[in-house]
Motif scaffolding. Structure first.
Motif, PDB file in Angstrom:
ATOM      1  N   GLU A 260      10.561 -17.698   9.665  1.00 30.56           N
ATOM      2  CA  GLU A 260      10.591 -19.066   9.175  1.00 30.56           C
ATOM      3  C   GLU A 260      11.655 -19.317   8.119  1.00 30.56           C
ATOM      4  O   GLU A 260      12.156 -20.437   8.006  1.00 30.56           O
ATOM      5  N   GLN A 261      11.984 -18.317   7.321  1.00 24.88           N
ATOM      6  CA  GLN A 261      12.982 -18.513   6.274  1.00 24.88           C
ATOM      7  C   GLN A 261      14.387 -18.252   6.812  1.00 24.88           C
ATOM      8  O   GLN A 261      14.563 -17.664   7.872  1.00 24.88           O
ATOM      9  N   ASP A 262      15.389 -18.671   6.060  1.00 25.21           N
ATOM     10  CA  ASP A 262      16.753 -18.681   6.585  1.00 25.21           C
ATOM     11  C   ASP A 262      17.536 -17.400   6.314  1.00 25.21           C
ATOM     12  O   ASP A 262      18.614 -17.209   6.874  1.00 25.21           O
ATOM     13  N   PHE A 263      17.010 -16.507   5.471  1.00 26.86           N
ATOM     14  CA  PHE A 263      17.806 -15.352   5.052  1.00 26.86           C
ATOM     15  C   PHE A 263      18.204 -14.463   6.217  1.00 26.86           C
ATOM     16  O   PHE A 263      19.245 -13.817   6.181  1.00 26.86           O
ATOM     17  N   TYR A 264      17.404 -14.433   7.278  1.00 32.57           N
ATOM     18  CA  TYR A 264      17.660 -13.561   8.428  1.00 32.57           C
ATOM     19  C   TYR A 264      18.270 -14.353   9.577  1.00 32.57           C
ATOM     20  O   TYR A 264      19.324 -14.008  10.097  1.00 32.57           O
ATOM     21  N   LYS A 265      17.590 -15.435   9.967  1.00 33.42           N
ATOM     22  CA  LYS A 265      18.125 -16.286  11.035  1.00 33.42           C
ATOM     23  C   LYS A 265      19.510 -16.797  10.664  1.00 33.42           C
ATOM     24  O   LYS A 265      20.404 -16.838  11.508  1.00 33.42           O
ATOM     25  N   GLY A 266      19.652 -17.200   9.413  1.00 32.80           N
ATOM     26  CA  GLY A 266      20.925 -17.761   8.979  1.00 32.80           C
ATOM     27  C   GLY A 266      22.068 -16.774   9.105  1.00 32.80           C
ATOM     28  O   GLY A 266      23.183 -17.141   9.467  1.00 32.80           O
ATOM     29  N   ARG A 267      21.794 -15.524   8.819  1.00 26.72           N
ATOM     30  CA  ARG A 267      22.846 -14.502   8.950  1.00 26.72           C
ATOM     31  C   ARG A 267      23.238 -14.328  10.411  1.00 26.72           C
ATOM     32  O   ARG A 267      24.429 -14.224  10.744  1.00 26.72           O
ATOM     33  N   LEU A 268      22.242 -14.277  11.297  1.00 19.90           N
ATOM     34  CA  LEU A 268      22.528 -14.137  12.722  1.00 19.90           C
ATOM     35  C   LEU A 268      23.332 -15.318  13.244  1.00 19.90           C
ATOM     36  O   LEU A 268      24.239 -15.160  14.075  1.00 19.90           O
ATOM     37  N   ILE A 269      22.997 -16.498  12.765  1.00 20.96           N
ATOM     38  CA  ILE A 269      23.663 -17.722  13.237  1.00 20.96           C
ATOM     39  C   ILE A 269      25.046 -17.871  12.617  1.00 20.96           C
ATOM     40  O   ILE A 269      26.046 -18.045  13.325  1.00 20.96           O
ATOM     41  N   ASN A 270      25.107 -17.810  11.290  1.00 23.26           N
ATOM     42  CA  ASN A 270      26.336 -18.161  10.580  1.00 23.26           C
ATOM     43  C   ASN A 270      27.375 -17.050  10.575  1.00 23.26           C
ATOM     44  O   ASN A 270      28.579 -17.324  10.627  1.00 23.26           O
ATOM     45  N   GLN A 271      26.934 -15.789  10.512  1.00 24.69           N
ATOM     46  CA  GLN A 271      27.900 -14.692  10.453  1.00 24.69           C
ATOM     47  C   GLN A 271      28.188 -14.084  11.821  1.00 24.69           C
ATOM     48  O   GLN A 271      29.217 -13.440  12.000  1.00 24.69           O
TER      49      GLN A 271
END
Length: 233
Positions: A132-143
């Protein structure tokens, strides 16, 4: 060859930390042969203390504890670090800033494997914090440019409950395996080309045959990334 010293921040839970230790040593033995095993240090938390901080939302306090552990391993001579849990990568950036040795982020070698396989849309299983939080999903998506799908509300609750009520306590139930199969099938139905086991305990329950698409076991991939760094020394 003088091996690099691996620093492991574990105990979250010890069930998966034991798998890290086993996998790393088996891989070093296979790569170097003979009686070789890995040189490593482990800081192992009392997970009850960490779990209490997680569920109380006291992430700043948890970050302080993680930084202390990382600095202890650095003082002990570790050449690089692994955090042996997906969820506690929530504070990976803060930990990296606080030390002078590299931290191998668990999401990076996993994403590289997925991209190498030519896949883009992935399902993500893990604790509620990871899903639910962005620290993991966000890395997969943005980096890494991946498209990430997570289970629906009810499925997220099921996945999270099984992790904390069963897997971290060493319980592996066939009924729970079927629940995970069903969750994975629903992600595949939404277009997931692969599924990331984004909690280091899930590999105790889910097997390749439980999914119609490839599964990526972050525990094994993270451990192998550490060994690759050792062998490259």
């Amino acid at each position: 060859m003088a091996q690099k010293l691996i620093g492991l921040i574990g105990g979250m839970s010890w069930e998966s930390s034991a798998e890290y230790y086993r996998i790393i040593n088996e891989l070093v033995r296979d790569r170097l042969g003979g009686l070789h095993s890995a040189k490593c240090l482990m800081w192992s938390f009392d997970f009850a203390e960490i779990e209490a901080l997680q569920h109380a939302g006291r992430w700043d306090d948890a970050t302080i504890e993680m930084i202390k552990a990382a600095q202890s391993l650095e003082r002990g001579g570790a050449d690089f670090l692994l955090i042996c849990t997906n969820t506690m990568h929530r504070m990976a950036d803060e930990v990296q800033v606080a030390i002078n040795i590299p931290l191998i982020h668990i999401a990076d070698p996993t994403a590289e494997r997925i991209k190498t396989a030519g896949l883009k849309k992935v399902g993500l299983l893990g604790t509620a914090f990871t899903m639910e939080q962005d620290f993991y999903k966000g890395r997969l998506i943005n980096q890494h440019g991946l498209e990430v799908l997570v289970p629906n509300d009810d499925d997220r609750k099921t996945v999270h409950r099984i992790i904390y009520d069963e897997l971290v306590q060493g319980e592996v139930k066939e009924t729970s395996r079927q629940m995970y199969r069903d969750v994975i099938a629903r992600l595949v139905g939404q277009g997931a080309e692969a599924v990331i086991l984004g909690c280091t305990e899930i590999m105790l329950l889910v097997r390749p045959e439980d999914s119609a698409v490839p599964i990526y076991d972050t525990t094994a991939i993270h451990a192998e990334a550490a060994v690759e760094r050792v062998i490259a020394a």
